[in-house]
Write a protein that holds these residues in place. Structure first.
Motif, PDB file in Angstrom:
ATOM      1  N   ILE A  87      -8.209  90.731  75.358  1.00  0.00           N
ATOM      2  CA  ILE A  87      -8.388  89.570  76.220  1.00  0.00           C
ATOM      3  C   ILE A  87      -7.462  88.459  75.742  1.00  0.00           C
ATOM      4  N   ASN A  88      -6.738  87.871  76.699  1.00  0.00           N
ATOM      5  CA  ASN A  88      -5.892  86.710  76.424  1.00  0.00           C
ATOM      6  C   ASN A  88      -6.653  85.455  76.833  1.00  0.00           C
ATOM      7  N   VAL A  89      -6.978  84.643  75.857  1.00  0.00           N
ATOM      8  CA  VAL A  89      -7.713  83.405  76.125  1.00  0.00           C
ATOM      9  C   VAL A  89      -6.703  82.334  76.530  1.00  0.00           C
ATOM     10  N   ARG A 107     -16.750  83.449  75.142  1.00  0.00           N
ATOM     11  CA  ARG A 107     -18.129  83.936  75.331  1.00  0.00           C
ATOM     12  C   ARG A 107     -18.395  84.262  76.796  1.00  0.00           C
ATOM     13  N   ARG A 108     -17.977  83.371  77.667  1.00  0.00           N
ATOM     14  CA  ARG A 108     -18.219  83.578  79.094  1.00  0.00           C
ATOM     15  C   ARG A 108     -17.482  84.829  79.589  1.00  0.00           C
ATOM     16  N   SER A 109     -16.231  84.984  79.196  1.00  0.00           N
ATOM     17  CA  SER A 109     -15.447  86.134  79.643  1.00  0.00           C
ATOM     18  C   SER A 109     -16.007  87.438  79.086  1.00  0.00           C
ATOM     19  N   LEU A 110     -16.365  87.443  77.816  1.00  0.00           N
ATOM     20  CA  LEU A 110     -16.883  88.669  77.204  1.00  0.00           C
ATOM     21  C   LEU A 110     -18.245  89.048  77.769  1.00  0.00           C
ATOM     22  N   LEU A 338      -5.953  88.879  61.033  1.00  0.00           N
ATOM     23  CA  LEU A 338      -7.412  88.974  60.960  1.00  0.00           C
ATOM     24  C   LEU A 338      -7.978  89.932  61.995  1.00  0.00           C
ATOM     25  N   ALA A 339      -9.104  90.524  61.646  1.00  0.00           N
ATOM     26  CA  ALA A 339      -9.902  91.274  62.609  1.00  0.00           C
ATOM     27  C   ALA A 339     -10.669  90.304  63.499  1.00  0.00           C
ATOM     28  N   ALA A 340     -11.085  90.778  64.643  1.00  0.00           N
ATOM     29  CA  ALA A 340     -11.981  89.990  65.495  1.00  0.00           C
ATOM     30  C   ALA A 340     -13.398  90.061  64.940  1.00  0.00           C
ATOM     31  N   GLY A 341     -14.237  89.138  65.420  1.00  0.00           N
ATOM     32  CA  GLY A 341     -15.664  89.199  65.142  1.00  0.00           C
ATOM     33  C   GLY A 341     -16.046  88.598  63.798  1.00  0.00           C
ATOM     34  N   PRO A 342     -17.283  88.881  63.361  1.00  0.00           N
ATOM     35  CA  PRO A 342     -18.299  89.664  64.057  1.00  0.00           C
ATOM     36  C   PRO A 342     -18.820  89.036  65.366  1.00  0.00           C
ATOM     37  N   THR A 343     -18.728  87.706  65.478  1.00  0.00           N
ATOM     38  CA  THR A 343     -19.206  87.026  66.679  1.00  0.00           C
ATOM     39  C   THR A 343     -18.101  86.118  67.203  1.00  0.00           C
ATOM     40  N   VAL A 344     -18.298  85.612  68.414  1.00  0.00           N
ATOM     41  CA  VAL A 344     -17.365  84.617  68.934  1.00  0.00           C
ATOM     42  C   VAL A 344     -17.361  83.382  68.034  1.00  0.00           C
TER      43      VAL A 344
END
Length: 487
Positions: A87-89, A107-110, A338-344
């Motif tokens: 996803i491109n924010v 958050r909304r997009s996910l 960096l990795a994504a997550g664990p949360t937004v």
């Protein structure tokens, strides 16, 4: 992962023509830098997040095309593996509440995308390496349909002349081979973009390199690969090996790897693009019709398509970006380690820490990189990837220090100062840097949480434990409560 390309074969003539065009692009780029033809007013920041797809049991779901069709959102795109999407924010200005905008938008997009993709049996997970991947997922059949990925895989394997070997020694030991670059698809990341002027680019890139280890230590989130507990940020050695075009003989000769920390501090963005052209043969020698000099002299911004495509196949952990928006060229540092997550919330906290710290250091009167060797920064980076939140690294004026102590004592105040200079609100700064602070105080991040949960399943089947732990992780991800609060 880059723009789409058509499936094709490349002749020797194609490669010769492409080499000449890339060098022409480089000459035009140098002229643009001399003539200051870049957008430098009110710089933007941006973010991209790569995600994994799993089924109801937590196993990889090779359904990205089906999931994207269900999501129907142009911000979501394909990625290398069929179990990946990105996803491109939309970019934002930090002085206009950009951090909150990133968090709310993501958050909304996910949430919307998860609701739609779940209907086709694909659930999204923000984690650096999907821990339930098995060796069977590393075949060429797992590549996404975009011809770019098949071309890249073929070119890397052809250049290498043999299968890819993955050899990682961590808490456990992994040895495997692959006949495609699908292992690269296991490495999903978050990319932070910071726009900068040509004059300031070197300072922002050098600062990004200097703090890479600290970023990885506090945000590590990839402790497992193919059922083995390895490094706390296993993405780092995996990515370095999965796209390596060098045979053992070329490594012994000192040929540089395509996944590259670099080898020196720079004085100009031109240094990086020139190194890319000088050291690395093209993997995708596709030549565009544009004459960049003619475009420039007509008063327009050239695309420099060949230079940009070549740059996209050299995987620096902090990558230089040339781009054109609304007809105006600009430069960005793409921080991609960096990795994504664990949360937004965790992801945006990582963004706040990076944006704030890199600005404070880039604008410091006494540059940090003038006080430490480049090799020390690189060694710090790999130590942090191996040890995560427990890493001890070198820092100028201090010597060896635990990364979390360094963050608490020195770097969080600098990040606060940098975010304030960006114009972020006090509420945003305190809340997001507070997440980083608590991770350091509690010695807890995504990698530590996942490994600790797995250690509680030590007597059972390893993959059953990975599945159940991943489902627990996913539940925590959806809560958006930062990982340091998870029980």
């Amino acid at each position: 992962m880059g723009e789409e390309v058509e499936a094709q074969d490349f002749s020797r003539a194609d490669r010769t023509r492409h080499r000449e065009k890339v060098r022409r692009n480089l000459d035009v780029f140098a002229r643009m830098l001399r003539e200051a033809r870049f957008d430098t007013d009110d710089p933007m920041t941006g973010m991209e997040v790569e995600l994994n797809l799993v089924d109801e049991n937590g196993d990889p779901a090779l359904k990205n095309a089906t999931a994207l069709a269900a999501i129907e959102d142009p911000d979501f795109q394909t990625e290398l593996g069929q179990f990946n999407i990105e996803i491109n924010v939309p970019p934002a200005k930090l002085r206009e509440g950009g951090l909150t905008t990133f968090e709310d938008s993501l958050r909304r997009s996910l949430n919307s995308a998860e609701q739609k993709s779940a209907e086709v049996g694909a659930h999204m997970v923000m984690i650096g390496i999907l821990p339930t991947l098995a060796e069977g997922h590393f075949s060429v059949d797992s590549l996404s349909a975009n011809p770019r990925y098949k071309l890249l895989s073929e070119q890397i394997l052809n250049a290498r002349g043999e299968d890819i070997t993955i050899a990682i020694d961590g808490r456990e030991r992994l040895r495997t081979t692959a006949d495609s670059i699908v292992p690269e698809a296991a490495c999903t990341s978050t990319q932070f973009h910071v726009q900068t002027s040509p004059d300031q680019f070197a300072a922002y890139w050098n600062a990004s390199q200097a703090i890479a280890a600290v970023q990885v230590a506090v945000a590590a989130n990839s402790p497992y690969l193919l059922g083995k507990e390895l490094w706390r940020e296993t993405r780092i050695p995996l990515f370095e090996q999965a796209t390596d075009t060098r045979s053992e003989e070329l490594k012994a000769q000192g040929v540089r790897p395509r996944v590259w920390f670099g080898e020196r501090w720079i004085t100009s963005v031109f240094d990086l693009f020139e190194e890319n052209v000088r050291y690395f043969p093209a993997l995708l020698p596709i030549t565009d019709d544009e004459d960049p000099l003619e475009t420039l002299e007509s008063g327009e911004a050239p695309k420099l398509a060949e230079l940009r495509l070549h740059n996209g196949t050299i995987y620096r952990w902090n990558r230089p970006i040339y781009d054109v928006a609304d007809g105006v060229p600009h430069l960005r540092v793409e921080n991609r380690l960096l990795a994504a997550g664990p949360t937004v919330a965790d992801t945006v906290a990582n963004a706040a820490f990076y944006f704030g710290l890199v600005r404070a250091l880039a604008e410091s009167e006494r540059p940090l990189w003038s006080q430490m060797s480049f090799s020390a920064a690189e060694e710090n980076f790999h130590v942090a990837a191996r040890q995560g939140i427990d890493a001890h690294i070198y820092w100028p004026g201090i010597g060896q220090i635990r990364a979390t102590e360094l963050v608490l004592r020195r770097l969080l105040p600098l990040a606060h100062q940098g975010l304030d200079a960006w114009g972020a609100s006090s509420e945003e700064i305190d809340r997001l840097l507070g997440i980083i602070e608590q991770r350091c105080l509690l010695a807890s991040n995504g990698a530590e949480w996942f490994a600790n949960q797995m250690h509680g399943h030590a007597d059972g089947d390893r993959y059953d434990a990975l599945r159940s732990t991943l489902l627990e992780y996913t539940a925590g991800m959806h809560s958006n409560e930062p990982v340091h609060t998870w029980l």
